[in-house]
Design an enzyme around this catalytic site. Structure first.
Site, PDB file in Angstrom:
ATOM      1  N   LYS A 126      35.216  79.676  79.984  1.00  0.00           N
ATOM      2  CA  LYS A 126      35.215  80.941  79.170  1.00  0.00           C
ATOM      3  C   LYS A 126      33.564  80.743  78.347  1.00  0.00           C
ATOM      4  O   LYS A 126      33.364  79.624  78.235  1.00  0.00           O
ATOM      5  CB  LYS A 126      36.390  80.649  78.233  1.00  0.00           C
ATOM      6  CG  LYS A 126      36.738  82.230  77.620  1.00  0.00           C
ATOM      7  CD  LYS A 126      37.655  82.819  78.454  1.00  0.00           C
ATOM      8  CE  LYS A 126      37.781  84.517  78.007  1.00  0.00           C
ATOM      9  NZ  LYS A 126      38.945  84.942  78.887  1.00  0.00           N
ATOM     10  N   ASP A 166      35.830  90.305  78.503  1.00  0.00           N
ATOM     11  CA  ASP A 166      36.962  89.921  77.540  1.00  0.00           C
ATOM     12  C   ASP A 166      36.706  90.642  76.409  1.00  0.00           C
ATOM     13  O   ASP A 166      35.995  91.722  76.655  1.00  0.00           O
ATOM     14  CB  ASP A 166      36.629  88.513  77.175  1.00  0.00           C
ATOM     15  CG  ASP A 166      38.036  87.784  76.815  1.00  0.00           C
ATOM     16  OD1 ASP A 166      39.115  87.578  77.697  1.00  0.00           O
ATOM     17  OD2 ASP A 166      38.249  87.883  75.545  1.00  0.00           O
ATOM     18  N   SER A 384      38.846  90.004  89.815  1.00  0.00           N
ATOM     19  CA  SER A 384      37.578  89.548  89.638  1.00  0.00           C
ATOM     20  C   SER A 384      37.634  88.637  91.067  1.00  0.00           C
ATOM     21  O   SER A 384      36.291  88.698  91.451  1.00  0.00           O
ATOM     22  CB  SER A 384      37.541  88.506  88.548  1.00  0.00           C
ATOM     23  OG  SER A 384      37.153  89.456  87.388  1.00  0.00           O
TER      24      SER A 384
HETATM   25  N1  GLU Z   1      39.029  87.899  80.495  1.00  0.00           N
HETATM   26  C1  GLU Z   1      39.848  87.875  81.336  1.00  0.00           C
HETATM   27  C2  GLU Z   1      40.889  86.876  81.244  1.00  0.00           C
HETATM   28  O1  GLU Z   1      41.233  86.499  79.934  1.00  0.00           O
HETATM   29  C3  GLU Z   1      39.240  88.122  82.744  1.00  0.00           C
HETATM   30  C4  GLU Z   1      38.376  87.007  83.372  1.00  0.00           C
HETATM   31  C5  GLU Z   1      37.690  87.324  84.582  1.00  0.00           C
HETATM   32  O2  GLU Z   1      38.067  88.098  85.266  1.00  0.00           O
HETATM   33  O3  GLU Z   1      37.079  86.126  85.110  1.00  0.00           O
HETATM   34  O4  GLU Z   1      41.481  86.810  82.124  1.00  0.00           O
END
Ligand code: GLU
Length: 451
Positions: A126, A166, A384
């Site tokens: 993250k 995000d 993704s």
């Molecule tokens: N931010 C999204 C999550 O909390 C997606 C993360 C992504 O697609 O890599 O899962």
């Protein structure tokens, strides 16, 4: 004392302000996986828990950019590469003033188990910044994204670490980040997901998290022998990408979503929210929800300050199913009581960890069907991964193909979680089921890969 226990002691003593949400997430997992650790000695022998709660590495960097008034601005950027046992680090970037290392560790930790639950080959990471895109011009967002990528590009790659969006990071930001990466490296590759469709994005990525949460809920209600969502009143919080697409899917399946929220207030439209208007306000104009009642004077707008402190208006609206899709800890024990008293039978987390530990306990003890974030919102990261596959093979999948695959994945995640809970003697507890199933997958890979 192990590292994990030590952290939990700090959390309980309350002396870890920045890491509070991280320890909150960790504590839930530690309690959940106790039956697994007892049933198989290998996890303790290999110190899996202590190894899992420490990120592989954290990058923290300065981001300097110039605003429209020629003032130089300084922000902090981060990337937490948490665990890559199952695949390259994968997880979003959050741009929000609240971002700090603790929040990103919590999100990264959750992401490891979430990604594992999808059954796809992706590890957990993250990142983000305390930059606030709200109120910034397009040009300023572009400047910031370029400056952020000037540093971030050193740590990422399509087989190393693949960031995505995000809170505060959507297709616009991903586009600017991708453009800068390409400029610096001269390489056109799938290093980010959530890209606009015209340059390598997957169809359905914007819809994936919200749609996926609804698919998960439908399956959970079926497994638990409850009535489907069709014709039922649902409450949704948030007005970002996840919330808007949860509302969209709920409408498509004949449910009646009646609410949404932003940081300033709640909209309650008992006839069902006007999604076209919401999209216009939030995606095109980036306006406040207050504008909604100008077009629909019969709907109610409840400003945050008009509601008694400690509770949230959106969770006091009677509903069959609730979908918290805004942010962490937005639904507390008072809200949980309000939902339960008003007859809600199902709560599904579209946001990451929106329910507090006390709220979750209340849901579980009242036998509410509760779908935890790491299972219920895993549709976003699943698509993704589909985007990564399409980029790697230089192909493009159709909308229906992606949607079908997403639906199958969400149903599989739900079934896996339900069966795991049953196997470990906690039938119906999707929190424990998700934590055990996700942890087991990562832990087994860690053991097989050695220290
Ligand atoms: N931010 C999204 C999550 O909390 C997606 C993360 C992504 O697609 O890599 O899962």
């Amino acid at each position: 004392m192990g590292i994990a226990e030590d952290r939990i002691k700090q959390y309980e003593k309350g002396n870890c302000e920045q890491d509070k949400v991280f320890y909150q997430a960790m504590e839930e997992v530690i309690y959940s996986i106790a039956p697994l650790l007892e049933s198989d000695e290998r996890y303790k022998q290999n110190s899996i828990l202590d190894r899992l709660v420490v990120p592989d590495r954290i990058f923290k960097f300065k981001v300097v950019w110039m605003d429209d008034n020629q003032n130089i601005q300084v922000n902090t950027g981060y990337r937490v590469q948490f665990n890559n046992s199952l695949g390259p680090y994968k997880g979003g970037l959050r741009f929000h003033p609240s971002v700090n290392e603790g929040i990103l560790k919590f999100l990264g930790f959750e992401q490891i188990l979430k990604n594992a639950l999808t059954g796809l080959p992706i590890g957990g990471g993250k990142g983000g910044s305390d930059f606030d895109p709200k109120g910034k011009s397009d040009f300023e967002v572009m400047k910031f994204c370029s400056a952020f990528m000037t540093e971030l590009h050193k740590y990422i790659g399509p087989r190393i670490d693949i960031p995505a969006g995000d809170i505060g990071v959507g297709a616009r930001e991903i586009g600017y980040l991708f453009g800068e990466y390409k400029k610096i490296t001269s390489s056109y590759e799938g290093v980010l997901t959530g890209k606009p469709f015209m340059f390598g994005g997957s169809l359905m990525r914007p819809e994936a998290t919200g749609y996926g949460t609804v698919y998960f809920t439908e399956k959970m209600l079926e497994i638990e022998g409850k009535e489907s969502l069709e014709g039922k009143v649902c409450t949704v919080s948030g007005a970002g990408n996840v919330a808007l697409h949860a509302i969209e899917k709920l409408q498509q399946i004949g449910a009646i979503p009646v609410s949404c929220t932003d940081s300033r207030g709640t909209i309650y439209d008992s006839r069902g929210v006007d999604l076209c208007l919401l999209k216009e306000l939030k995606l095109e104009k980036r306006a406040s929800l207050k504008e909604y009642v100008k077009a629909h004077p019969e709907a109610k707008y409840i400003p945050v300050e008009d509601y008694p402190e400690g509770a949230h208006a959106v969770w006091d609206i009677p509903c069959y199913a609730a979908f918290p899709c805004a942010t962490q800890n937005e639904l507390n024990d008072i809200d949980a009581q309000n939902l339960i008293v008003n007859g809600c039978i199902s709560v599904s987390e579209g946001a990451n960890m929106p329910s507090t530990p006390k709220a979750i306990n209340d849901f579980l003890s009242h036998k509410i069907c509760f779908a935890p974030a790491k299972a219920a919102n895993s549709g976003g990261v699943a698509v993704s991964e589909f985007e990564m596959s399409q980029n790697a093979s230089m192909s493009k999948w159709g909308f229906e193909e992606v949607d079908d695959k997403l639906k199958v994945i969400m149903q599989q995640v739900c079934t896996r979680v339900a069966l795991t809970a049953k196997d470990y003697g906690v039938e119906g507890n999707y929190v424990d089921g998700a934590n055990i199933a996700g942890f087991k997958r990562v832990a087994d890979a860690m053991i097989a890969e050695g220290i």
